[in-house]
Design a protein around this motif. Sequence first.
Motif, PDB file in Angstrom:
ATOM      1  N   LEU A  17       0.835  -1.125  -0.069  1.00  0.00           N
ATOM      2  CA  LEU A  17       0.088   0.063  -0.089  1.00  0.00           C
ATOM      3  C   LEU A  17       0.668   1.416  -0.025  1.00  0.00           C
ATOM      4  N   MET A  18       2.023   0.878   0.127  1.00  0.00           N
ATOM      5  CA  MET A  18       2.879   2.230   0.327  1.00  0.00           C
ATOM      6  C   MET A  18       3.062   2.849  -1.084  1.00  0.00           C
ATOM      7  N   TYR A  19       2.839   4.217  -1.144  1.00  0.00           N
ATOM      8  CA  TYR A  19       3.224   4.900  -2.404  1.00  0.00           C
ATOM      9  C   TYR A  19       4.627   4.962  -2.761  1.00  0.00           C
ATOM     10  N   VAL A  64       2.783 -10.442  -6.874  1.00  0.00           N
ATOM     11  CA  VAL A  64       2.582 -11.583  -5.713  1.00  0.00           C
ATOM     12  C   VAL A  64       1.591 -12.149  -5.907  1.00  0.00           C
ATOM     13  N   THR A  65       0.408 -12.061  -6.815  1.00  0.00           N
ATOM     14  CA  THR A  65      -0.420 -13.071  -7.498  1.00  0.00           C
ATOM     15  C   THR A  65       0.233 -14.092  -8.325  1.00  0.00           C
ATOM     16  N   GLU A  66       1.124 -13.589  -9.206  1.00  0.00           N
ATOM     17  CA  GLU A  66       1.899 -14.414 -10.006  1.00  0.00           C
ATOM     18  C   GLU A  66       2.591 -15.547  -9.049  1.00  0.00           C
ATOM     19  N   GLY A 106     -12.296   3.038   2.883  1.00  0.00           N
ATOM     20  CA  GLY A 106     -11.901   2.304   1.830  1.00  0.00           C
ATOM     21  C   GLY A 106     -10.666   1.800   2.048  1.00  0.00           C
ATOM     22  N   ASN A 107      -9.586   2.449   2.241  1.00  0.00           N
ATOM     23  CA  ASN A 107      -8.155   2.204   2.489  1.00  0.00           C
ATOM     24  C   ASN A 107      -8.010   1.011   3.676  1.00  0.00           C
ATOM     25  N   LEU A 108      -8.935   1.140   4.792  1.00  0.00           N
ATOM     26  CA  LEU A 108      -9.063   0.378   5.648  1.00  0.00           C
ATOM     27  C   LEU A 108      -9.405  -1.114   5.407  1.00  0.00           C
ATOM     28  N   ALA A 109     -10.445  -1.144   4.410  1.00  0.00           N
ATOM     29  CA  ALA A 109     -11.080  -2.206   3.987  1.00  0.00           C
ATOM     30  C   ALA A 109     -10.071  -2.979   2.902  1.00  0.00           C
ATOM     31  N   LEU A 110      -9.286  -2.095   2.044  1.00  0.00           N
ATOM     32  CA  LEU A 110      -8.231  -2.600   1.461  1.00  0.00           C
ATOM     33  C   LEU A 110      -7.099  -3.297   2.264  1.00  0.00           C
ATOM     34  N   GLU A 111      -6.709  -2.558   3.169  1.00  0.00           N
ATOM     35  CA  GLU A 111      -5.532  -3.290   3.909  1.00  0.00           C
ATOM     36  C   GLU A 111      -5.961  -4.417   4.554  1.00  0.00           C
ATOM     37  N   SER A 112      -7.194  -4.387   5.120  1.00  0.00           N
ATOM     38  CA  SER A 112      -7.893  -5.704   5.940  1.00  0.00           C
ATOM     39  C   SER A 112      -7.715  -7.004   4.744  1.00  0.00           C
ATOM     40  N   SER A 113      -8.123  -6.705   3.590  1.00  0.00           N
ATOM     41  CA  SER A 113      -8.424  -7.591   2.333  1.00  0.00           C
ATOM     42  C   SER A 113      -7.082  -8.168   2.161  1.00  0.00           C
ATOM     43  N   LEU A 114      -6.091  -7.115   2.008  1.00  0.00           N
ATOM     44  CA  LEU A 114      -4.579  -7.512   1.786  1.00  0.00           C
ATOM     45  C   LEU A 114      -3.965  -8.473   2.697  1.00  0.00           C
ATOM     46  N   SER A 115      -4.282  -7.967   3.884  1.00  0.00           N
ATOM     47  CA  SER A 115      -3.365  -8.767   4.843  1.00  0.00           C
ATOM     48  C   SER A 115      -4.034 -10.181   5.267  1.00  0.00           C
ATOM     49  N   THR A 116      -5.397 -10.345   4.805  1.00  0.00           N
ATOM     50  CA  THR A 116      -6.067 -11.728   5.003  1.00  0.00           C
ATOM     51  C   THR A 116      -5.955 -12.465   3.733  1.00  0.00           C
ATOM     52  N   TYR A 117      -5.469 -11.800   2.581  1.00  0.00           N
ATOM     53  CA  TYR A 117      -5.300 -12.501   1.391  1.00  0.00           C
ATOM     54  C   TYR A 117      -4.109 -13.497   1.459  1.00  0.00           C
ATOM     55  N   GLU A 118      -3.036 -12.922   1.969  1.00  0.00           N
ATOM     56  CA  GLU A 118      -2.056 -13.710   2.268  1.00  0.00           C
ATOM     57  C   GLU A 118      -2.062 -14.826   2.942  1.00  0.00           C
ATOM     58  N   THR A 119      -2.957 -14.967   3.944  1.00  0.00           N
ATOM     59  CA  THR A 119      -3.587 -16.431   4.474  1.00  0.00           C
ATOM     60  C   THR A 119      -4.372 -17.011   3.888  1.00  0.00           C
ATOM     61  N   SER A 155      -7.645 -16.340   3.664  1.00  0.00           N
ATOM     62  CA  SER A 155      -8.991 -16.044   4.174  1.00  0.00           C
ATOM     63  C   SER A 155      -9.870 -15.431   3.335  1.00  0.00           C
ATOM     64  N   VAL A 156      -9.298 -14.432   2.285  1.00  0.00           N
ATOM     65  CA  VAL A 156     -10.068 -13.900   1.265  1.00  0.00           C
ATOM     66  C   VAL A 156      -9.436 -14.108   0.065  1.00  0.00           C
ATOM     67  N   ASP A 157     -10.517 -14.170  -1.010  1.00  0.00           N
ATOM     68  CA  ASP A 157      -9.983 -14.528  -2.380  1.00  0.00           C
ATOM     69  C   ASP A 157      -9.649 -13.268  -2.949  1.00  0.00           C
ATOM     70  N   PHE A 158      -8.875 -13.193  -4.221  1.00  0.00           N
ATOM     71  CA  PHE A 158      -8.217 -12.119  -4.807  1.00  0.00           C
ATOM     72  C   PHE A 158      -9.429 -11.290  -5.283  1.00  0.00           C
ATOM     73  N   LEU A 159     -10.472 -11.949  -5.792  1.00  0.00           N
ATOM     74  CA  LEU A 159     -11.709 -10.966  -6.326  1.00  0.00           C
ATOM     75  C   LEU A 159     -11.882  -9.895  -5.213  1.00  0.00           C
ATOM     76  N   SER A 160     -11.936 -10.260  -4.000  1.00  0.00           N
ATOM     77  CA  SER A 160     -12.260  -9.206  -2.873  1.00  0.00           C
ATOM     78  C   SER A 160     -11.195  -8.150  -2.668  1.00  0.00           C
ATOM     79  N   VAL A 161      -9.986  -8.552  -3.042  1.00  0.00           N
ATOM     80  CA  VAL A 161      -8.746  -7.623  -2.686  1.00  0.00           C
ATOM     81  C   VAL A 161      -9.012  -6.431  -4.077  1.00  0.00           C
TER      82      VAL A 161
END
Length: 411
Positions: free
Chosen positions: A5-7, A157-159, A352-365, A367-373
């Motif tokens: 998320l860092m610019y 990361v996805t690749e 929205g940024n909080l939701a994105l950060e949350s989905s990114l952190s759980t995507y690694e484990t 728990s959330v699919d890529f479509l949500s991210v």
Amino acid sequence: MRHILMYLPVALCYPAMAQPLPALVREALENNREILAAQKRYEAVRQRPTQDSSLPEPMVSLGYNSVGNPLPGAGLGSQVLANVGVMVSQEVPFPGKLKLKGDMASKEAQAEFQQYQAVQLAVISRLKQAYYHLQYTYAATDLLVRNRDLLEKLLKVTEDRYSVGRAAQQDVFKAQTQTSILETRLVKLEQERRSRSAEIDSILNRAVGGPVGRPEDVRPKELTATLEELLAAARHDSPMLGRDQKMIERSELAVNMARKEYYPDVTLNAGYYNMGSMPPMYEVRADFKVPVYFWRKQRAGVNEQVSTQSQARRTYEATDQALRYQIQDDFLMAQASARLMKLYTQTVVPQGNLALESSLSTYETGSVDFLSVLSNFTMVLDYEMSYYDEALNYALALSRLEEMTGQPLTN
């Protein structure tokens, strides 16, 4: 994943910074051809009052009367009818007509001055709107480039996850598609940037194609005036209303002038005739122009000017009504855009940024699919773009309000 998320610093090949907006406004006032044409029109029209209020040019007549043959001097001194003379004639309109003509021309000159000011405000409004559009293209491009870089890191990361069997191939395709979509938006912004630069060049009478540069990152000041204050300012300071008001005053004078046509003008004549050896002869005469056909000419002229006066008043009312609607419309737009900008910066984008950060952190484990991210990513991007859209709408609305009210509202 949180580090995604860092610019990152973005190295874009932008032209040098553009001149500040006040400097561009001064350049437009000096070089814009519409403004210069309106100025020359006003300078030409203001020469008319002295012309219209002056007496008609006198007439000088030279002639002779001969007796016996048509040669000059035949019979001079021996015949009573033979003479050589000069006559001067001066037409004098009925008292009050010349002053009315001069006053009518003066009102037309004042109306032309109001038109000159209206052209200035219109050109400056167009310049500011083009400037704010150009500013928007640079800000939106920066935003899209930052998000494109972020999306490319997410794609990497996805690749990597796909290569070890922890992500589906369709996730890679979706990320690539979203990257391509950002590229199409960047192409459209590039076209818009070039168009707005060309528009600014045209307004400033510069060679088309010259680099305008990146505008300063300025924002119009907060709109503190009320709708009632803006409407009152327009009624008092708007050149469009001022022009129509001067035409009403001119039409009132024209009605009085038409009524003056019922009264006769007079032409004064004075002559001197040399009779040779006989005493000279003098002539003084007054010729009156009698309006004997008043029921067909003067009466129709009065009716014409009365109708013209009514038309001038209706034109003023129509301009006033249109201004009131446009001012109210842009005022409401500015108010709504200002509120939306606060909502986006204070609530919508942070959430929205909080939701994105949350989905990114759980995507690694997993728990959330890529479509949500990806959905959260596009949602935040749309929110940020919407903020810039509303900032542009706010600036454009204030620029139009400036043109209509004659009040400084932007900077």
